[in-house]
Write a protein that holds these residues in place. Sequence first.
Motif, PDB file in Angstrom:
ATOM      1  N   VAL A   1       2.105  -2.009  -5.110  1.00 34.52           N
ATOM      2  CA  VAL A   1       1.637  -0.994  -3.929  1.00 34.52           C
ATOM      3  C   VAL A   1       0.482  -1.754  -3.206  1.00 34.52           C
ATOM      4  O   VAL A   1       0.403  -1.980  -2.044  1.00 34.52           O
ATOM      5  N   GLU A   2      -0.441  -2.329  -4.069  1.00 32.69           N
ATOM      6  CA  GLU A   2      -1.536  -2.955  -3.642  1.00 32.69           C
ATOM      7  C   GLU A   2      -1.291  -4.233  -2.962  1.00 32.69           C
ATOM      8  O   GLU A   2      -1.814  -4.551  -1.826  1.00 32.69           O
TER       9      GLU A   2
ATOM     10  N   ARG B   1       1.806  -5.031  -1.489  1.00 25.24           N
ATOM     11  CA  ARG B   1       2.779  -5.027  -0.530  1.00 25.24           C
ATOM     12  C   ARG B   1       2.445  -3.839   0.456  1.00 25.24           C
ATOM     13  O   ARG B   1       2.774  -3.352   1.708  1.00 25.24           O
ATOM     14  N   GLY B   2       1.475  -2.918   0.013  1.00 22.41           N
ATOM     15  CA  GLY B   2       1.140  -1.734   1.000  1.00 22.41           C
ATOM     16  C   GLY B   2       2.054  -0.655   1.260  1.00 22.41           C
ATOM     17  O   GLY B   2       2.139   0.041   2.080  1.00 22.41           O
ATOM     18  N   ASP B   3       3.014  -0.615   0.375  1.00 22.12           N
ATOM     19  CA  ASP B   3       4.118   0.513   0.801  1.00 22.12           C
ATOM     20  C   ASP B   3       4.740   1.190  -0.574  1.00 22.12           C
ATOM     21  O   ASP B   3       5.533   0.727  -1.196  1.00 22.12           O
ATOM     22  N   ARG B   4       4.263   2.299  -0.928  1.00 23.55           N
ATOM     23  CA  ARG B   4       4.623   2.623  -2.339  1.00 23.55           C
ATOM     24  C   ARG B   4       5.959   3.795  -2.053  1.00 23.55           C
ATOM     25  O   ARG B   4       6.681   3.236  -3.108  1.00 23.55           O
ATOM     26  N   VAL B   5       6.364   4.003  -0.890  1.00 24.31           N
ATOM     27  CA  VAL B   5       7.813   4.509  -0.782  1.00 24.31           C
ATOM     28  C   VAL B   5       8.720   3.305  -0.902  1.00 24.31           C
ATOM     29  O   VAL B   5       9.725   3.608  -1.799  1.00 24.31           O
ATOM     30  N   PHE B   6       8.427   2.180  -0.461  1.00 24.92           N
ATOM     31  CA  PHE B   6       9.566   0.901  -0.725  1.00 24.92           C
ATOM     32  C   PHE B   6       9.439   0.415  -2.163  1.00 24.92           C
ATOM     33  O   PHE B   6      10.549   0.465  -2.808  1.00 24.92           O
ATOM     34  N   VAL B   7       8.242   0.530  -2.718  1.00 27.73           N
ATOM     35  CA  VAL B   7       8.317  -0.072  -4.332  1.00 27.73           C
ATOM     36  C   VAL B   7       8.943   1.196  -5.154  1.00 27.73           C
ATOM     37  O   VAL B   7       9.990   0.669  -5.877  1.00 27.73           O
ATOM     38  N   ASN B   8       8.699   2.404  -5.035  1.00 26.59           N
ATOM     39  CA  ASN B   8       9.436   3.317  -5.790  1.00 26.59           C
ATOM     40  C   ASN B   8      10.884   3.405  -5.271  1.00 26.59           C
ATOM     41  O   ASN B   8      11.692   3.660  -6.450  1.00 26.59           O
ATOM     42  N   ASP B   9      11.357   3.288  -4.091  1.00 25.97           N
ATOM     43  CA  ASP B   9      12.722   3.466  -3.618  1.00 25.97           C
ATOM     44  C   ASP B   9      13.369   2.021  -4.547  1.00 25.97           C
ATOM     45  O   ASP B   9      14.344   2.033  -5.021  1.00 25.97           O
ATOM     46  N   ARG B  10      12.824   1.069  -4.563  1.00 25.48           N
ATOM     47  CA  ARG B  10      13.234  -0.344  -5.216  1.00 25.48           C
ATOM     48  C   ARG B  10      13.525  -0.105  -7.022  1.00 25.48           C
ATOM     49  O   ARG B  10      14.513  -0.523  -7.314  1.00 25.48           O
TER      50      ARG B  10
END
Length: 94
Positions: free
Chosen positions: A19-20, A22-31
């Motif tokens: 997340v740090e 990419r800046g996108d927690r939703v994307f990381v958790n989704d993947r």
Amino acid sequence: MTHRNQIRLAHYKDVGTLVEARGDRVFVNDRLDRQALGLGWLLTTWSGEVLLGSMYVWLEDAEEAELREKLPGCRCSPGSRCPRTIEAAASAPS
């Protein structure tokens, strides 16, 4: 000290670092959730404890109609070249 770069699947313990970067927690958790379901791979490259990069390998049918039209046999139907179909065929009893 030099580190040998390592490529590995991401884990839920990597969320903060990803997340740090990419800046996108939703994307990381989704993947990561998709990876847990066998729908793709979130690959990461590390030098020691330092994240160098990441990429997601999408194993599902393409979401975009334009891409599906250009990928013959990628509807995960019998005989297609979709990774899920190939894996299923390889694990089927003979």
